[in-house]
Scaffold this motif. Structure first.
Motif: not given
Ligand code: ADP
Ligand code: UDP
Length: 245
Positions: A62, A66, A70, A76, A78, A200
């Protein structure tokens, strides 16, 4: 996993224990900690098993995905990895909606419409589902979302646009390592008035097939008792170049 430039995060109270992840508060009120557990569930929580190392593998896959998203301009939640099984994320006000994009027919699409599994779709297909286990996540459309206040028209438009943009990035990312991105589910939430990709992206929430053999490398191995579930997730991580302990 903190260094001189990243302050340590103090874990707080548990906010929510889901089927696969536990969400914790932390000392920064704008952030949450996601703990990826080994619990693996299917059929709206009817089938549950502990799969050793799955939490770590999913947390790391994940984080990797992520960060790729990005870098491609997707907003995102994260923030950063905290430990093998934990990540720091922006605290979102989640929309109770699941966004699914399909490139190849599988799963509920086949059951609902009698379409053959494996049929390549001419264009990616978008579907909304209500996130509600008791109701078995029924399929909904934009009218339901507006009418029942689950999201605004702007959020509907953005969820579709971002979910398709994610498809462009991830189809290529997986194609480059010999994997077909069959379908996947995304969830979104509001952060200070902006729509942000949350939750996720892992083999728990998508379908990944080896491009040559069509071997399943995702949670269908668990749903269908095909065995070697964690081994398949690990293979995805290794092909992506995700470092595992
Ligand atoms: P479920 O709720 O379906 O059992 P999980 O076990 O994955 O799923 O639980 C994680 C929960 O955390 C989900 O309900 C998800 O919507 C929520 N969540 C994910 N990311 C965020 C975030 N950034 N902010 C707030 N909630 C989040
Ligand atoms: N999915 C998910 N969570 C859900 C429902 C679906 O992560 O609650 C994912 C699923 O893993 C698949 C995609 O969304 O990659 C499409 O799922 P589908 O509608 O085919 O439902 P399924 O038959 O997998 O339950």
């Amino acid at each position: 996993m903190s260094n001189d430039s990243t302050p340590a995060v103090v874990k707080g109270e548990e906010l929510y224990r889901g089927k696969a992840k536990t969400v914790f508060h932390c000392d920064d009120p704008s952030r949450l900690i996601l703990h990826f557990r080994n619990d693996t569930s299917a059929f709206d929580g009817e089938k549950i098993e502990q799969l050793n190392r799955k939490g770590e593998i999913n947390n790391r896959i994940n984080a990797f995905v992520m960060q790729k998203l990005s870098a491609a301009g997707v907003n995102t939640h994260f923030d950063r990895l905290l430990s093998a099984e934990e990540s720091l994320v922006k605290k979102l006000d989640m929309l109770p909606v699941e966004c699914v994009v399909r490139n190849i027919a599988a799963g509920s699409l086949c059951k609902r419409l009698g379409v053959e599994e494996g049929l390549e779709l001419e264009t990616p297909l978008f579907e909304f589902f209500l996130k509600n286990d008791e109701l078995h996540d029924p399929m909904i459309n934009d009218h339901h979302i507006r009418l029942f206040g689950w999201g605004t028209q702007q959020q509907i438009d953005q969820m579709q646009q971002i979910t398709f943009a994610v498809n462009d990035v991830l189809k290529k990312l997986f194609a480059d390592i010999g994997i077909l991105l069959v379908d996947y589910k995304l969830e979104f939430g509001d952060f200070e008035g902006e729509l942000v990709l949350g939750d996720e992206f892992t083999p728990d929430g998508c379908r990944l097939w080896d491009a040559e053999t069509r071997k399943k490398l995702d949670k269908d191995r668990f749903r269908r008792d095909l065995g070697d579930v964690v081994e398949a997730y690990e293979e995805v991580a290794l092909r992506l170049g995700v470092p595992l302990d």
